[in-house]
Every structure is written in structure tokens, then in C-alpha cells.
Scaffold this motif. Structure first.
Motif, mmCIF file in Angstrom:
data_model
loop_
_atom_site.group_PDB
_atom_site.id
_atom_site.type_symbol
_atom_site.label_atom_id
_atom_site.label_comp_id
_atom_site.label_asym_id
_atom_site.label_seq_id
_atom_site.Cartn_x
_atom_site.Cartn_y
_atom_site.Cartn_z
ATOM 1 N N TYR A 53 0.840 -1.205 0.000
ATOM 2 C CA TYR A 53 0.000 0.000 0.000
ATOM 3 C C TYR A 53 0.873 1.252 0.000
ATOM 4 O O TYR A 53 0.591 2.220 -0.723
ATOM 5 N N ASN A 56 2.171 2.199 -3.250
ATOM 6 C CA ASN A 56 1.116 2.531 -4.219
ATOM 7 C C ASN A 56 0.884 1.422 -5.242
ATOM 8 O O ASN A 56 0.490 1.687 -6.377
ATOM 9 N N MET A 58 -1.272 -0.972 -4.523
ATOM 10 C CA MET A 58 -2.679 -1.310 -4.337
ATOM 11 C C MET A 58 -3.338 -0.230 -3.491
ATOM 12 O O MET A 58 -2.654 0.485 -2.750
ATOM 13 N N ASN A 59 -4.664 -0.124 -3.604
ATOM 14 C CA ASN A 59 -5.377 0.869 -2.811
ATOM 15 C C ASN A 59 -5.843 0.282 -1.487
ATOM 16 O O ASN A 59 -5.754 -0.932 -1.266
ATOM 17 N N GLY A 60 -6.339 1.121 -0.618
ATOM 18 C CA GLY A 60 -6.740 0.702 0.715
ATOM 19 C C GLY A 60 -7.848 -0.337 0.740
ATOM 20 O O GLY A 60 -7.733 -1.351 1.435
ATOM 21 N N THR A 62 -8.765 -2.531 -1.488
ATOM 22 C CA THR A 62 -8.281 -3.832 -1.984
ATOM 23 C C THR A 62 -7.446 -4.541 -0.919
ATOM 24 O O THR A 62 -7.580 -5.748 -0.696
ATOM 25 N N THR A 111 -6.020 -8.249 -7.949
ATOM 26 C CA THR A 111 -4.837 -7.513 -8.415
ATOM 27 C C THR A 111 -4.321 -8.146 -9.700
ATOM 28 O O THR A 111 -4.529 -9.343 -9.942
#
Length: 264
Positions: A53, A56, A58-60, A62, A111
């Protein structure tokens, strides 16, 4: 691929080196032990997801879905009483396949996972670590319950018997009865004893030899292990148990070593 390998490594570490035999046996009966085990998984999973995270990757939301899905399903599987109804070997392999399948499914679905044309150094380290743990820990723990019904036990007993023989003294023949103490022993091995650690080291060495394409030295490892059990081979039941266990162990190590070669 890096995220998937990292989460699989966390699972294998938490389920094997970081989980004691006491925890494995009592986590279905004692809530406190189950929570301790889940805490180890949660910490490792949170660290991995937090790193990705921050990078960056992956987003929160996910990260929360993946982490919650892994820990939630792990809690359901480890706390399920259905495992007690299955044969220990079946329960072990079904449990591990489900854990690994759930981790893989969540990451692939949420992902982008692309098989690399060439492994980077971090992916190589993760790939080797994952398959090394599968060979040494998962395969070894999975073979033990498979062979448990066939394992001979150490039987050592002492008993007295009476022996009658004829003796001649001063020209007179007579029958004399003596009490003789005998003992009987059946050589065997203990599944969770030193043999388990010998097998672990054996598989680790075989994986390394296969990975560096030095398979000719595997015969020396097998011969050295057999030499330590040479006297016990007089017991046919032990010999058969030893052979099938060694073949399964070697097969698992060979397959994992071949998988590691893909990344080198």
C-alpha cells in the motif's frame, strides 16, 4: 507476482516454523490458542499489505478485502470441527490446499498477476523461499500422517521362562529346571522425533542439489541416511515403512527443486 509470493510465504511461515506442535493440536479446542495463531497470521499479512500500500501498488479497500478474506477464511478453516471427522492426512492436505488456494484466488482476482518472463532478484528470493518451505515443512508434515498407520513402534519387553534340561552329576542323571530372563526388541522410529529433523535437512539438501543441477550427489545423501538405520532393516516392517517414507520425501524434494530451477 511479488504480492502473491509474499502472502504465500507469510502463510507458510505462520503455519509451520511459527506454529508449535502444541498450537497445531489444541487450536481447535482452545479459543486462546486459535487467537494466538491468527494473530501471527494477521501481523504478517498486515505487514505485507502495508508495504504494498505504501508503494502505491494497491489501494486501501483492496488491501482490506485481501487481508480480511485471508484471515477470516483462515479462522473458519482452523476452527472448523469438520477436520476432526476426517482422516488426519486428508484433513492436513485439504486444509493446506484450501489456505493456499484462497490466498492465490484473492490476489489473482483483485490484483493484476502476470507471470514474469524473467524473475527479478526479489521474486527469485521469494520463489525460492516459498518452494523451500513447501519442500522442508509442508511435505514433511504431510507425509507423517500418511504413514502414521504403518509406523512400527518401539517394543521392548522382558520376560522370564523356564528351561528344563538333563544334567549328570556323580553318575546320576536328573532333570533340572532353570528360570531364564529373556528380552525382545523391535526397532522402530518415532514420527515426531529426531527422524523428522533428519528428513527436513535431507529434503533441504536435495532441493539445493536439484536447483544447482548437482543431482549426482543425491545418492550420497540417501546412502548416508540409510547407514544410520542399517541395523533396523532386519525388521521387515520398519524397512518397508522407511523406504516408502524416504521415497515420498525424496519425490517431494525433487519436484520442489525443479520448481525452483524455473526462477534461476
Amino acid at each position: 507476482m511479488t504480492l502473491l509470493l509474499s502472502l504465500l510465504l507469510v502463510h507458510l511461515l505462520a503455519d509451520f516454523p511459527l506454529q508449535s506442535q502444541r498450537m497445531a493440536k489444541s487450536k481447535q479446542r482452545k479459543l486462546r490458542v486459535l487467537l494466538e495463531h491468527l494473530a501471527i497470521h494477521s501481523i504478517g499479512t498486515a505487514v505485507v499489505l502495508g508495504i504494498f500500500y505504501q508503494m502505491n501498488d494497491m489501494n486501501g479497500p483492496t488491501a482490506c478485502i485481501i487481508g480480511g478474506g485471508i484471515i477470516g477464511t483462515h479462522a473458519l478453516l482452523d476452527g472448523s470441527p469438520l477436520k476432526r471427522l476426517l482422516h488426519p492426512a486428508v484433513a492436513f492436505w485439504v486444509d493446506q490446499l484450501l489456505h493456499i488456494g484462497i490466498v492465490t484466488g484473492l490476489v489473482v482476482y483483485l490484483t493484476p498477476v502476470v507471470w514474469p518472463t524473467s524473475f527479478t532478484l526479489p521474486d527469485q528470493i521469494l520463489w525460492i523461499s516459498v518452494w523451500g518451505l513447501i519442500a522442508t515443512e509442508l511435505v514433511g508434515r504431510g507425509i507423517a500422517p500418511l504413514l502414521a498407520p504403518f509406523a512400527p513402534r518401539l517394543i521392548e519387553s522382558h520376560f522370564e521362562r523356564k528351561v528344563t534340561r538333563k544334567e549328570q552329576l556323580d553318575g546320576l542323571k536328573r532333570s533340572v529346571t532353570h528360570e531364564v530372563e529373556d528380552s525382545a526388541r523391535s526397532y522402530t522410529t518415532e514420527i515426531n522425533g529426531v527422524g523428522r529433523y533428519i528428513g527436513l535437512v535431507e529434503r533441504a539438501i536435495i532441493v539445493c542439489l536439484v536447483a544447482v543441477n548437482a543431482t549426482g550427489a543425491i545418492g550420497f545423501i540417501i546412502a548416508l541416511k540409510a547407514l544410520a538405520r542399517f541395523k533396523q532393516f532386519d525388521d521387515r516392517r520398519f524397512a518397508e515403512y522407511y523406504i516408502i517414507g524416504s521415497l515420498l520425501s525424496i519425490l517431494g524434494a525433487l519436484l520442489c527443486g525443479m520448481a525452483i530451477r524455473l526462477a534461476l
